[in-house]
Enzyme design. Structure first.
Site, PDB file in Angstrom:
ATOM      1  N   ARG A  63       0.866  -1.120  -0.099  1.00 15.57           N
ATOM      2  CA  ARG A  63       0.059  -0.142   0.195  1.00 15.57           C
ATOM      3  C   ARG A  63       1.008   1.242   0.054  1.00 15.57           C
ATOM      4  O   ARG A  63       2.006   1.266   0.373  1.00 15.57           O
ATOM      5  CB  ARG A  63      -0.890   0.029   1.213  1.00 15.57           C
ATOM      6  N   LYS A 122       3.192  -7.767  12.203  1.00 14.55           N
ATOM      7  CA  LYS A 122       2.367  -7.811  10.921  1.00 14.55           C
ATOM      8  C   LYS A 122       2.812  -9.346  10.313  1.00 14.55           C
ATOM      9  O   LYS A 122       3.859  -9.732  10.066  1.00 14.55           O
ATOM     10  CB  LYS A 122       2.959  -6.963   9.744  1.00 14.55           C
ATOM     11  N   ARG A 250      -1.068   3.492  13.282  1.00 16.23           N
ATOM     12  CA  ARG A 250      -0.260   2.654  14.212  1.00 16.23           C
ATOM     13  C   ARG A 250      -0.556   2.843  15.676  1.00 16.23           C
ATOM     14  O   ARG A 250      -0.731   3.848  15.798  1.00 16.23           O
ATOM     15  CB  ARG A 250       1.206   2.660  13.887  1.00 16.23           C
TER      16      ARG A 250
HETATM   17  C1  BTN Z   1       0.569  -3.951   2.205  1.00 20.98           C
HETATM   18  O1  BTN Z   1       0.602  -4.625   3.464  1.00 20.98           O
HETATM   19  O2  BTN Z   1       1.315  -2.945   2.161  1.00 20.98           O
HETATM   20  C2  BTN Z   1       0.052  -4.599   1.311  1.00 20.98           C
HETATM   21  C3  BTN Z   1       0.924  -5.884   0.601  1.00 20.98           C
HETATM   22  C4  BTN Z   1       0.315  -6.796  -0.298  1.00 20.98           C
HETATM   23  C5  BTN Z   1       1.536  -7.736  -1.153  1.00 20.98           C
HETATM   24  C6  BTN Z   1       0.949  -8.525  -2.039  1.00 20.98           C
HETATM   25  S1  BTN Z   1       1.884  -9.914  -2.570  1.00 20.98           S
HETATM   26  C7  BTN Z   1       0.936 -10.342  -3.906  1.00 20.98           C
HETATM   27  C8  BTN Z   1       0.498  -9.037  -4.532  1.00 20.98           C
HETATM   28  N1  BTN Z   1       1.399  -8.624  -5.490  1.00 20.98           N
HETATM   29  C9  BTN Z   1       1.876  -7.338  -5.138  1.00 20.98           C
HETATM   30  O3  BTN Z   1       2.701  -6.829  -5.879  1.00 20.98           O
HETATM   31  N2  BTN Z   1       1.613  -6.808  -3.931  1.00 20.98           N
HETATM   32  C10 BTN Z   1       0.219  -7.890  -3.498  1.00 20.98           C
END
Ligand code: BTN
Length: 258
Positions: A63, A122, A250
């Site tokens: 994100r 996390k 957070r």
């Molecule tokens: C976050 O916590 O910020 C979101 C993470 C999301 C990661 C997943 S891995 C599969 C999919 N492909 C990506 O590039 N991102 C999501």
């Protein structure tokens, strides 16, 4: 390297095919990002429901423009692309997190809006994106779950891993547990929205009752989530509903005043 027998592609396909006859499951040894790939396909007009798993991502995205790092075998990385037309999109990422948590373990918590947590660390993240083509929307839901413990890699705290809760868990068995329920959750969300899920989200909400710091500068006491998935925050200026997907939250380490 792909081990086709180990990935539960056929079993997942068999569960979803009756609901979505054009559904396909794909496993790739490596790609930049499963979200980027499914967004490219959606923008090119592909509307089929697809589950895309990558054993390795070279440019995984999180994100708010963050990088998502993962090592093959240590994590599960996949995305689901679906045509979706809910009346109200709010709360979609919370519904995804809830589905994953409920498929995994009673002790998996949810940190608004998109994180899975275990013991204040996390465990996984969710990246929801959408492409609009000619009045139709294709949603791409990306999921990254830590299966085995890895080092802090420059983060303040080392992330949690599912192997702490479920020692025999592998990326393959994890996908088999979460994929079909998640697709069913997306279809139910399209029909009913987030409201029927609010109480179940609340039971896993790791922020409720804690003082939190929002990246937009607000500080307050987290009161839980509303019927449409907003984070309800008691601040010095009154109760605020935080709805933006572009903020991070957070918990504050030490108690402080509002
Ligand atoms: C976050 O916590 O910020 C979101 C993470 C999301 C990661 C997943 S891995 C599969 C999919 N492909 C990506 O590039 N991102 C999501």
């Amino acid at each position: 390297m792909i081990s086709p027998l180990a990935w539960p592609a056929e079993a997942i396909w068999a569960q979803i095919f009756p609901l979505l006859p054009d559904f396909t499951v794909e496993v790739l040894p490596t790609i930049d990002s499963t979200n980027s790939e499914l967004m490219r396909r959606a923008r090119a007009g592909q509307q089929e429901a697809t589950l895309l798993v990558a054993e390795q991502q070279t440019a995984g995205r999180g994100r708010m423009g963050r990088v998502w790092q993962s090592q093959p075998g240590d994590s599960l990385t996949f995305s689901i692309s679906l045509p979706l037309a809910p009346q109200d999109w709010s709360g979609l990422s919370l519904a995804v997190g809830l589905s994953l948590a409920e498929s995994l373990h009673p002790d998996v918590g949810l940190k608004w809006p998109n994180d899975l947590w275990f013991q204040d660390r996390k465990l996984g993240g969710i990246l929801v994106e959408a492409a609009s083509m000619g009045g139709r929307s294709q949603v791409v839901v990306g999921v990254g779950l830590n299966i085995r413990t890895r080092s802090a890699d420059g983060l303040n705290t080392a992330p949690a891993a599912l192997s702490e809760l479920l020692p025999d868990m592998t990326a393959y068995t994890c996908l088999a547990r979460v994929a079909a329920p998640l697709i069913k959750t997306l279809l139910a969300f399209e029909a009913e929205g987030f409201t029927p899920l609010q109480a179940r989200f609340e039971s896993r909400d790791v922020l409720k009752g804690r003082r939190v710091d929002v990246s937009d500068g607000q500080v307050g006491l987290a009161l839980g989530v509303g019927r449409h998935g907003a984070l309800r925050l008691q601040t010095a200026a009154g109760i605020q509903d935080i709805v933006s997907a572009e903020v991070s939250v957070r918990p504050l380490k030490s108690e402080s005043t509002l």
